[in-house]
Design a protein around this motif. Structure first.
Motif, PDB file in Angstrom:
ATOM      1  N   LEU A  16       0.933  -1.250   0.028  1.00 21.86           N
ATOM      2  CA  LEU A  16      -0.115   0.148   0.008  1.00 21.86           C
ATOM      3  C   LEU A  16       0.984   1.248   0.048  1.00 21.86           C
ATOM      4  O   LEU A  16       2.140   1.291   0.569  1.00 21.86           O
ATOM      5  N   THR A  17       0.365   2.349  -0.632  1.00 24.37           N
ATOM      6  CA  THR A  17       1.112   3.611  -0.521  1.00 24.37           C
ATOM      7  C   THR A  17       0.840   4.327   0.837  1.00 24.37           C
ATOM      8  O   THR A  17      -0.230   4.243   1.546  1.00 24.37           O
ATOM      9  N   GLN A  18       1.716   5.265   0.821  1.00 25.37           N
ATOM     10  CA  GLN A  18       1.411   6.216   2.229  1.00 25.37           C
ATOM     11  C   GLN A  18      -0.057   6.936   1.673  1.00 25.37           C
ATOM     12  O   GLN A  18      -0.550   7.353   2.744  1.00 25.37           O
ATOM     13  N   GLN A  19       0.009   7.312   0.550  1.00 23.04           N
ATOM     14  CA  GLN A  19      -1.247   8.076   0.178  1.00 23.04           C
ATOM     15  C   GLN A  19      -2.532   7.188   0.656  1.00 23.04           C
ATOM     16  O   GLN A  19      -3.548   7.886   1.241  1.00 23.04           O
ATOM     17  N   LYS A  20      -2.573   5.989   0.433  1.00 24.66           N
ATOM     18  CA  LYS A  20      -3.796   5.161   0.495  1.00 24.66           C
ATOM     19  C   LYS A  20      -4.173   5.268   2.357  1.00 24.66           C
ATOM     20  O   LYS A  20      -5.175   5.231   2.570  1.00 24.66           O
ATOM     21  N   ILE A  21      -3.009   4.999   2.887  1.00 26.82           N
ATOM     22  CA  ILE A  21      -3.154   5.130   4.230  1.00 26.82           C
ATOM     23  C   ILE A  21      -3.600   6.212   4.964  1.00 26.82           C
ATOM     24  O   ILE A  21      -4.532   6.500   5.847  1.00 26.82           O
ATOM     25  N   ALA A  22      -2.928   7.278   4.328  1.00 29.77           N
ATOM     26  CA  ALA A  22      -3.394   8.695   4.849  1.00 29.77           C
ATOM     27  C   ALA A  22      -4.644   8.890   4.654  1.00 29.77           C
ATOM     28  O   ALA A  22      -5.603   9.482   5.403  1.00 29.77           O
ATOM     29  N   ASP A  23      -5.235   8.476   3.298  1.00 29.92           N
ATOM     30  CA  ASP A  23      -6.714   8.564   2.829  1.00 29.92           C
ATOM     31  C   ASP A  23      -7.663   7.867   4.048  1.00 29.92           C
ATOM     32  O   ASP A  23      -8.610   8.228   4.552  1.00 29.92           O
ATOM     33  N   LEU A  24      -7.256   6.811   4.506  1.00 24.65           N
ATOM     34  CA  LEU A  24      -7.760   5.866   5.447  1.00 24.65           C
ATOM     35  C   LEU A  24      -8.018   6.598   6.600  1.00 24.65           C
ATOM     36  O   LEU A  24      -9.042   6.559   7.527  1.00 24.65           O
ATOM     37  N   HIS A  26      -7.697   9.961   7.129  1.00 26.72           N
ATOM     38  CA  HIS A  26      -8.154  11.406   6.584  1.00 26.72           C
ATOM     39  C   HIS A  26      -7.162  12.362   7.125  1.00 26.72           C
ATOM     40  O   HIS A  26      -7.494  13.348   7.814  1.00 26.72           O
ATOM     41  N   ILE A  27      -6.079  11.981   6.773  1.00 26.52           N
ATOM     42  CA  ILE A  27      -5.013  13.068   6.929  1.00 26.52           C
ATOM     43  C   ILE A  27      -4.214  13.150   5.441  1.00 26.52           C
ATOM     44  O   ILE A  27      -4.282  12.448   4.685  1.00 26.52           O
ATOM     45  N   GLY A  28      -3.210  14.236   5.541  1.00 23.54           N
ATOM     46  CA  GLY A  28      -2.441  14.272   4.452  1.00 23.54           C
ATOM     47  C   GLY A  28      -1.401  13.405   4.149  1.00 23.54           C
ATOM     48  O   GLY A  28      -0.915  12.761   5.320  1.00 23.54           O
ATOM     49  N   ARG A  30       1.865  13.594   3.729  1.00 29.04           N
ATOM     50  CA  ARG A  30       2.933  14.374   4.459  1.00 29.04           C
ATOM     51  C   ARG A  30       2.895  14.051   5.840  1.00 29.04           C
ATOM     52  O   ARG A  30       3.764  13.569   6.463  1.00 29.04           O
ATOM     53  N   THR A  31       1.654  14.111   6.350  1.00 29.07           N
ATOM     54  CA  THR A  31       1.500  13.833   7.869  1.00 29.07           C
ATOM     55  C   THR A  31       1.724  12.611   8.137  1.00 29.07           C
ATOM     56  O   THR A  31       2.710  12.104   9.013  1.00 29.07           O
ATOM     57  N   TYR A  32       1.294  11.463   7.173  1.00 25.49           N
ATOM     58  CA  TYR A  32       1.705  10.080   7.438  1.00 25.49           C
ATOM     59  C   TYR A  32       3.105   9.815   7.254  1.00 25.49           C
ATOM     60  O   TYR A  32       3.362   9.046   8.152  1.00 25.49           O
ATOM     61  N   ALA A  33       3.472  10.358   6.256  1.00 22.22           N
ATOM     62  CA  ALA A  33       4.915  10.204   5.995  1.00 22.22           C
ATOM     63  C   ALA A  33       5.729  10.535   7.468  1.00 22.22           C
ATOM     64  O   ALA A  33       6.863  10.011   7.847  1.00 22.22           O
ATOM     65  N   ASP A  34       5.474  11.894   8.178  1.00 22.59           N
ATOM     66  CA  ASP A  34       6.097  11.996   9.277  1.00 22.59           C
ATOM     67  C   ASP A  34       5.798  11.072  10.412  1.00 22.59           C
ATOM     68  O   ASP A  34       6.556  10.890  11.111  1.00 22.59           O
ATOM     69  N   TYR A  35       4.554  10.186  10.373  1.00 21.55           N
ATOM     70  CA  TYR A  35       4.436   9.416  11.389  1.00 21.55           C
ATOM     71  C   TYR A  35       5.382   8.261  11.006  1.00 21.55           C
ATOM     72  O   TYR A  35       6.115   7.639  12.255  1.00 21.55           O
ATOM     73  N   GLU A  36       5.572   7.782   9.894  1.00 24.84           N
ATOM     74  CA  GLU A  36       6.416   6.610   9.592  1.00 24.84           C
ATOM     75  C   GLU A  36       8.204   7.027   9.766  1.00 24.84           C
ATOM     76  O   GLU A  36       8.550   6.328  10.241  1.00 24.84           O
ATOM     77  N   SER A  37       8.277   8.279   9.671  1.00 23.76           N
ATOM     78  CA  SER A  37       9.704   8.671   9.795  1.00 23.76           C
ATOM     79  C   SER A  37      10.014   8.886  11.607  1.00 23.76           C
ATOM     80  O   SER A  37      11.298   9.061  11.684  1.00 23.76           O
ATOM     81  N   GLY A  38       9.029   9.098  12.030  1.00 31.15           N
ATOM     82  CA  GLY A  38       9.287   9.373  13.738  1.00 31.15           C
ATOM     83  C   GLY A  38       9.340  10.871  14.053  1.00 31.15           C
ATOM     84  O   GLY A  38       9.411  11.112  15.031  1.00 31.15           O
ATOM     85  N   LYS A  39       9.126  11.662  12.850  1.00 28.89           N
ATOM     86  CA  LYS A  39       9.103  13.299  12.971  1.00 28.89           C
ATOM     87  C   LYS A  39       7.764  13.444  13.806  1.00 28.89           C
ATOM     88  O   LYS A  39       7.876  14.386  14.612  1.00 28.89           O
ATOM     89  N   THR A  40       6.736  13.058  13.970  1.00 27.14           N
ATOM     90  CA  THR A  40       5.514  13.345  14.542  1.00 27.14           C
ATOM     91  C   THR A  40       4.873  12.072  15.068  1.00 27.14           C
ATOM     92  O   THR A  40       4.957  10.848  14.447  1.00 27.14           O
ATOM     93  N   ARG A  41       4.559  12.221  16.201  1.00 29.12           N
ATOM     94  CA  ARG A  41       3.805  10.920  16.918  1.00 29.12           C
ATOM     95  C   ARG A  41       2.397  10.666  16.516  1.00 29.12           C
ATOM     96  O   ARG A  41       1.747  11.551  16.263  1.00 29.12           O
TER      97      ARG A  41
END
Length: 74
Positions: A16-24, A26-28, A30-41
Motif C-alpha cells: 500500500l502507498t502512504q497516500q492510501k493509508i493517509a486517506d484511510l 483522513h490526513i495528508g 505528508r503527515t502520514y510520512a512524518d508518522y513513519e519517519s518518527g518526526k511526528t507521533r
C-alpha cells in the motif's frame, strides 16, 4: 522495533502507498510520512484504526511485541 518502523513495515508488506493509508486516516500524505519517519507521533486513535485495518494487535503494531496476533474480535 519502534511503532513508526512497524507501521511502515506493515504498509509495505501490504503493498500500500502512504497516500492510501493517509486517506484511510483522513490526513495528508505528508503527515502520514512524518508518522513513519518518527518526526511526528501518531495519535492513539489512528494506531487503533491501523491495527483494525491490518488485523493485528495493538501490541504488535506499537512494537511492544514481535508476535503477530489478530486484532481482538468483538
Amino acid at each position: 522495533m519502534k511503532y513508526n518502523e512497524r507501521i511502515r513495515e506493515i504498509r509495505e508488506d501490504s503493498a500500500l502507498t502512504q497516500q492510501k493509508i493517509a486517506d484511510l486516516l483522513h490526513i495528508g500524505q505528508r503527515t502520514y510520512a512524518d508518522y513513519e519517519s518518527g518526526k511526528t507521533r501518531i495519535p492513539i486513535d489512528n494506531l487503533l484504526i491501523l491495527a483494525k485495518f491490518y488485523d493485528v494487535s495493538m501490541d504488535y503494531i506499537s512494537g511492544a511485541s514481535n508476535t503477530k496476533t489478530e486484532y481482538p474480535k468483538q
